[in-house]
Design a protein around this motif. Structure first.
Motif, PDB file in Angstrom:
ATOM      1  N   ALA A  84       0.826  -1.200   0.000  1.00 45.30           N
ATOM      2  CA  ALA A  84       0.000   0.000   0.000  1.00 45.30           C
ATOM      3  C   ALA A  84       0.864   1.256   0.000  1.00 45.30           C
ATOM      4  CB  ALA A  84      -0.928  -0.006   1.210  1.00 45.30           C
ATOM      5  N   GLY A  85       1.925   1.237   0.792  1.00 44.23           N
ATOM      6  CA  GLY A  85       2.822   2.380   0.834  1.00 44.23           C
ATOM      7  C   GLY A  85       3.560   2.586  -0.479  1.00 44.23           C
ATOM      8  N   LEU A  86       3.982   1.482  -1.091  1.00 42.49           N
ATOM      9  CA  LEU A  86       4.685   1.561  -2.375  1.00 42.49           C
ATOM     10  C   LEU A  86       3.765   2.108  -3.461  1.00 42.49           C
ATOM     11  CD1 LEU A  86       7.488   0.873  -3.505  1.00 42.49           C
ATOM     12  CD2 LEU A  86       6.600  -1.392  -4.107  1.00 42.49           C
ATOM     13  N   LEU A  87       2.534   1.670  -3.445  1.00 39.76           N
ATOM     14  CA  LEU A  87       1.547   2.175  -4.405  1.00 39.76           C
ATOM     15  C   LEU A  87       1.333   3.669  -4.193  1.00 39.76           C
ATOM     16  CD1 LEU A  87      -0.583   1.615  -6.609  1.00 39.76           C
ATOM     17  CD2 LEU A  87      -2.191   1.068  -4.764  1.00 39.76           C
ATOM     18  N   ALA A  88       1.215   4.090  -2.941  1.00 39.88           N
ATOM     19  CA  ALA A  88       1.020   5.505  -2.636  1.00 39.88           C
ATOM     20  C   ALA A  88       2.215   6.338  -3.103  1.00 39.88           C
ATOM     21  CB  ALA A  88       0.799   5.687  -1.139  1.00 39.88           C
ATOM     22  N   ARG A  89       3.421   5.828  -2.881  1.00 39.72           N
ATOM     23  CA  ARG A  89       4.623   6.545  -3.317  1.00 39.72           C
ATOM     24  C   ARG A  89       4.634   6.710  -4.834  1.00 39.72           C
ATOM     25  NH1 ARG A  89      10.075   3.626  -1.906  1.00 39.72           N
ATOM     26  NH2 ARG A  89       9.156   3.879   0.178  1.00 39.72           N
ATOM     27  N   THR A  90       4.264   5.644  -5.537  1.00 41.49           N
ATOM     28  CA  THR A  90       4.248   5.700  -6.999  1.00 41.49           C
ATOM     29  C   THR A  90       3.206   6.686  -7.493  1.00 41.49           C
ATOM     30  OG1 THR A  90       4.906   3.364  -7.043  1.00 41.49           O
ATOM     31  CG2 THR A  90       4.090   4.313  -9.092  1.00 41.49           C
ATOM     32  N   CYS A  91       2.015   6.665  -6.888  1.00 42.42           N
ATOM     33  CA  CYS A  91       0.963   7.600  -7.286  1.00 42.42           C
ATOM     34  C   CYS A  91       1.398   9.046  -7.049  1.00 42.42           C
ATOM     35  CB  CYS A  91      -0.323   7.303  -6.522  1.00 42.42           C
ATOM     36  SG  CYS A  91      -1.179   5.798  -7.048  1.00 42.42           S
TER      37      CYS A  91
END
Length: 286
Positions: A84-91
């Motif tokens: 979830a954190g990695l997805l947020a960083r990418t977004c």
């Protein structure tokens, strides 16, 4: 044309968001759904290649096996927190919007009334702790991400708890259902409509709760399902949570307040009983 990218698209919620008649599909939006086999949210490279500027990403990807998470902790945290954190960083880096789906399991269930978004979180099982860690990771990596907590998702008799329950009743089996766990059974169709409204809101809440209105015990929910399906309600018998030997503890009270939702001018979701009737009518048990 805005692209709505749905992770975890094979799950109950993700599948409804990406369905042909989804309210997310209109003249200005196209919807792309990716299951875990198509997009692993723990893979930074895959996320970088998939997400583009302007996307609206709805993260339905999750490790949702509550009991299994007690022993499969690393996997639960990998998806629910790290991913979830990695997805947020990418977004954030791609300047894409993010709606992250969370759960009432971030609370301990000891409150006397519905949980507000400001209520202290204190999860009592590994799944809840991993989801709370995911909320923190999302907020740290992308402060403008939207986090939406929900609970007891269902889609009528098509699958999940209602389908399993009516199948047993159709065979004349007696079913024990806990009467000391309460929440708001939430129809996926109504939640998808609510999320569609949320992403078009000019000033959406960064953290909110979205469930059907009203609350019920698991036993009351089961009774309503059986009534809608036309089976004998005497096949149900109430029991206590302590009667089951589950690996994970469950919060007794998982009712979420919709005050933050209403305060931002968003339309409250319909009452759970009305929603259940519509759900069971749309997917009749055969």
């Amino acid at each position: 044309m805005i692209r709505v990218l749905v992770t975890g698209a094979n799950g109950l919620l993700g599948a409804r968001i990406t369905s042909p008649d989804s309210p997310f599909r209109n003249a200005t939006r196209t919807v792309v759904g990716l299951g875990s086999k198509e997009l692993d949210i723990t893979d930074a490279g895959a996320l970088k290649e998939t997400i583009v500027t302007g996307d609206v990403v709805i993260n339905c990807a999750a490790y949702g096996a509550v009991d299994a998470a007690e022993t499969d902790i690393d996997r639960a945290y990998a998806i629910n927190a790290f991913g979830a954190g990695l997805l947020a960083r990418t977004c954030a880096r791609k300047r894409a919007r993010l709606v992250h789906i969370s759960t009432a399991y971030v609370f301990d269930g000891a409150a006397p009334g519905p949980y507000e978004t400001s209520s202290p979180s204190a999860p009592i099982n590994a799944y809840g702790r991993s989801k709370l860690a995911g909320e923190h990771a999302v907020r740290e990596e992308f402060p403008d991400a939207l986090i939406v907590r929900t609970m007891w998702l269902h889609s009528g008799a098509a699958k999940g708890f209602p389908a399993a329950l009516v199948s047993k009743c159709a065979r004349g089996e007696s079913v024990a259902v806990v009467s000391d766990q309460i929440a708001s059974p939430t129809y996926t169709d109504d939640l998808v409509s609510a999320l569609s409204e949320l992403v078009t809101h000019p000033d959406p809440p960064l953290l909110t709760h979205a469930t059907s209105s009203g609350a019920a015990s698991k036993f009351e929910f089961a009774r309503a399902i059986v009534e809608e399906a036309g089976f004998d309600i005497d096949l149900l018998r109430p029991c206590r949570t302590t009667d089951f030997r589950s690996a994970a503890d469950r919060p007794r009270n998982a009712v979420l307040s919709d005050a933050s939702w209403i305060d931002h001018g968003l339309q409250p979701l319909p009452h759970w009983r009305d929603a259940l009737h519509r759900a069971m009518m749309s997917t009749p048990f055969e």
